[in-house]
Scaffold this active site. Structure first.
Site, PDB file in Angstrom:
ATOM      1  N   ASN A 117       0.875  -1.173   0.000  1.00  0.00           N
ATOM      2  CA  ASN A 117       0.000   0.000   0.000  1.00  0.00           C
ATOM      3  C   ASN A 117       0.914   1.224   0.000  1.00  0.00           C
ATOM      4  O   ASN A 117       1.489   1.587   1.019  1.00  0.00           O
ATOM      5  CB  ASN A 117      -0.884  -0.037   1.253  1.00  0.00           C
ATOM      6  CG  ASN A 117      -1.891   1.096   1.281  1.00  0.00           C
ATOM      7  OD1 ASN A 117      -1.836   2.027   0.467  1.00  0.00           O
ATOM      8  ND2 ASN A 117      -2.797   1.023   2.225  1.00  0.00           N
ATOM      9  N   ARG A 163      -2.516  -2.047  -3.587  1.00  0.00           N
ATOM     10  CA  ARG A 163      -3.751  -1.293  -3.389  1.00  0.00           C
ATOM     11  C   ARG A 163      -3.728  -0.077  -4.313  1.00  0.00           C
ATOM     12  O   ARG A 163      -2.812   0.745  -4.239  1.00  0.00           O
ATOM     13  CB  ARG A 163      -3.853  -0.826  -1.944  1.00  0.00           C
ATOM     14  CG  ARG A 163      -5.014   0.095  -1.743  1.00  0.00           C
ATOM     15  CD  ARG A 163      -5.240   0.418  -0.288  1.00  0.00           C
ATOM     16  NE  ARG A 163      -6.454   1.196  -0.168  1.00  0.00           N
ATOM     17  CZ  ARG A 163      -6.515   2.422   0.348  1.00  0.00           C
ATOM     18  NH1 ARG A 163      -5.439   2.997   0.826  1.00  0.00           N
ATOM     19  NH2 ARG A 163      -7.657   3.050   0.401  1.00  0.00           N
ATOM     20  N   HIS A 187     -13.351   2.136  -0.424  1.00  0.00           N
ATOM     21  CA  HIS A 187     -13.342   1.112   0.642  1.00  0.00           C
ATOM     22  C   HIS A 187     -13.840  -0.239   0.129  1.00  0.00           C
ATOM     23  O   HIS A 187     -14.291  -1.092   0.914  1.00  0.00           O
ATOM     24  CB  HIS A 187     -14.227   1.527   1.849  1.00  0.00           C
ATOM     25  CG  HIS A 187     -13.713   2.701   2.621  1.00  0.00           C
ATOM     26  ND1 HIS A 187     -14.531   3.715   3.062  1.00  0.00           N
ATOM     27  CD2 HIS A 187     -12.466   3.030   3.027  1.00  0.00           C
ATOM     28  CE1 HIS A 187     -13.814   4.608   3.716  1.00  0.00           C
ATOM     29  NE2 HIS A 187     -12.550   4.219   3.704  1.00  0.00           N
ATOM     30  N   ARG A 194     -12.846  15.172   6.683  1.00  0.00           N
ATOM     31  CA  ARG A 194     -13.649  15.510   5.499  1.00  0.00           C
ATOM     32  C   ARG A 194     -15.075  15.849   5.904  1.00  0.00           C
ATOM     33  O   ARG A 194     -15.651  15.202   6.782  1.00  0.00           O
ATOM     34  CB  ARG A 194     -13.689  14.334   4.509  1.00  0.00           C
ATOM     35  CG  ARG A 194     -12.349  13.977   3.916  1.00  0.00           C
ATOM     36  CD  ARG A 194     -12.526  12.959   2.782  1.00  0.00           C
ATOM     37  NE  ARG A 194     -11.242  12.397   2.400  1.00  0.00           N
ATOM     38  CZ  ARG A 194     -10.935  11.101   2.500  1.00  0.00           C
ATOM     39  NH1 ARG A 194     -11.819  10.225   2.945  1.00  0.00           N
ATOM     40  NH2 ARG A 194      -9.756  10.685   2.135  1.00  0.00           N
ATOM     41  N   GLU A 253      -8.263  -5.530   5.147  1.00  0.00           N
ATOM     42  CA  GLU A 253      -8.087  -5.196   3.734  1.00  0.00           C
ATOM     43  C   GLU A 253      -6.878  -5.917   3.135  1.00  0.00           C
ATOM     44  O   GLU A 253      -6.900  -6.305   1.976  1.00  0.00           O
ATOM     45  CB  GLU A 253      -7.969  -3.668   3.578  1.00  0.00           C
ATOM     46  CG  GLU A 253      -9.314  -2.999   3.830  1.00  0.00           C
ATOM     47  CD  GLU A 253      -9.263  -1.482   3.952  1.00  0.00           C
ATOM     48  OE1 GLU A 253      -8.943  -1.003   5.058  1.00  0.00           O
ATOM     49  OE2 GLU A 253      -9.539  -0.792   2.978  1.00  0.00           O
TER      50      GLU A 253
END
Ligand code: ADP
Length: 397
Positions: A7, A87, A176, A237, A380
């Site tokens: 990642n 990823r 996601h 956010r 993940e």
């Protein structure tokens, strides 16, 4: 044979060596603050030592070399890897599933950079460096958007002129997805419902947060949009906001487009409302009587409930509401705040099960409502390893 999951972020490189069949990790590590005078390097072998050091790691090439050295030093035969799973945040319209990277795939990911200028360049850099250093090992790109490729047009279309949306790739993509794929499968297993039949509302609540409606094991709607800015209140956010607010900020407060981008992505959400982006800190402040923190929690929970209402209307029925990721898995007070006003919808939380400090997949409902409530820890890396292995095995068949 194992999969190395990579990642690559703008200033970080995270990795895990994973057995794709069991999902267990064998080694993992992190190079943080790449390009700064003191980078943090951490490597850990399962059941063994953790080594950490602070030293200069100038760029991503140096970070990848550091990772490969640490893995080799721990006894990993890198030439024997089944695959490297990368990823990649944005797959645009081109990628509906994971792919083995060749030059054409690399070029297609590059073309998606305008859709994800903050995320895709770093992922691409990781892929390029690894292809050069390990040319004999298949490199598989696994996209955060891919799970949502099954959304119907009415869910992914924004009501602006078609000519513009088609030319510029403007539509809802969702993110996601790797987490949702993992959590959907785990939930179906736990509920003992066939994957193709399971209907879920999943709330992935981490620093970034989103929700997804799953019908028959597939995503039919999700709260993040063309970018990860839409939807829930997040650490920094704003989530959903009237686009008119942006024009107002430009015209009345004199902000530039880049300043508004920064404000809504990095300075809003829990941080903007309560002065803290970490849920634990916001909750501690609220418990101490801070009204701004209390309001932040109320807005956070209300937004989640609004999406539950929306997704109930998109689904033919619901097996379970599922909580996952840092906040979803670890914050019983938040789960209570979301569920307790929704008893009339068949969501009956069990206070003892909700509070129990227990890991693993678990049900936290009282068993009396029409809908189960689950906590499903996401993984993940295990999912990327699984998908990368399946992609390599099916392409070499
Ligand atoms: P990321 O999106 O970076 O993967 P995580 O899934 O790790 O994020 O989630 C991070 C969030 O989880 C933070 O807001 C953190 O405060 C929150 N969190 C972690 N543990 C707890 C806890 N015990 N109670 C409340 N929030 C928690």
């Amino acid at each position: 044979m194992n999969v190395l999951v990579v990642n690559s972020g703008s200033s970080t490189l995270k990795y895990q060596l994973v057995d794709p069949d069991s999902g267990t990790w064998l080694a993992r590590g992190l190079v943080d603050r790449i390009g700064q005078p003191e980078s943090e390097v951490r490597h850990e072998v399962a059941g063994g030592a953790v080594t950490t050091s602070a030293r200069a790691v100038d760029d991503h090439s140096a970070a990848v070399s550091t990772m490969l050295d640490d893995l080799r030093g721990g006894g990993t035969d890198l030439d024997a890897l089944l695959a490297v799973g990368h990823r990649v945040v944005h797959g645009g319209r081109a990628f509906r599933e994971p792919v083995v990277v060749d030059d054409a795939v690399e070029a297609a990911i590059e073309r998606m950079v305008p859709l994800a200028p903050l995320h895709n360049p770093a992922g691409l850099m990781g892929i390029r460096i690894m292809r050069a250093l390990l040319p004999g090992v298949p490199q598989v790109a696994v996209f955060d958007t891919a799970f949502h490729a099954t959304m119907p047009p009415e869910a992914y279309t924004y009501a602006i002129p078609r000519a513009m949306t088609d030319d510029l790739g403007i539509r809802r993509y969702g993110f996601h997805g790797t987490s949702y794929a993992f959590v959907t499968r785990r939930s179906a297993e736990f509920l003992d419902v066939p994957l193709d039949d399971v209907n879920l509302i999943i709330a992935h609540l981490g620093n970034g947060a989103s929700m997804t409606a799953v019908r028959g094991g597939r995503s039919i709607d999700t709260s993040m949009g063309m970018t990860p800015l839409e939807g829930l209140v997040m650490g920094t956010r704003s989530g959903d906001i009237d686009p008119g607010v942006i024009f107002h900020l430009v015209r009345e407060a004199g902000l530039s487009v880049d300043e508004v981008d920064r404000l809504l992505n990095k300075g809003s959400g829990l941080l903007g409302l309560a002065g803290e982006q970490d849920m634990r800190s916001v909750r501690a402040r609220a418990q101490g009587g801070d009204p701004a923190a209390r309001l932040a929690l109320d807005v956070y929970g209300y937004r989640i409930r609004s999406y539950i209402g929306a997704y109930l209307s998109a689904l033919p029925g619901l097996h379970a509401l599922v909580f996952t990721a840092g906040i979803g898995e670890n914050d019983p007070a938040l789960r209570h705040e979301v569920c307790s006003p929704l008893q009339h919808l068949g969501l009956h939380l069990d206070p003892v099960r909700n509070e129990a400090a227990q890991g693993g997949v678990r049900a936290i409902d009282a068993g009396t409502g029409a809908v189960r409530i689950l906590v499903v820890p996401t993984d993940e890396e295990a999912e990327i390893a699984r998908q990368a292995a399946a992609t390599v095995r099916s392409s070499s068949r």
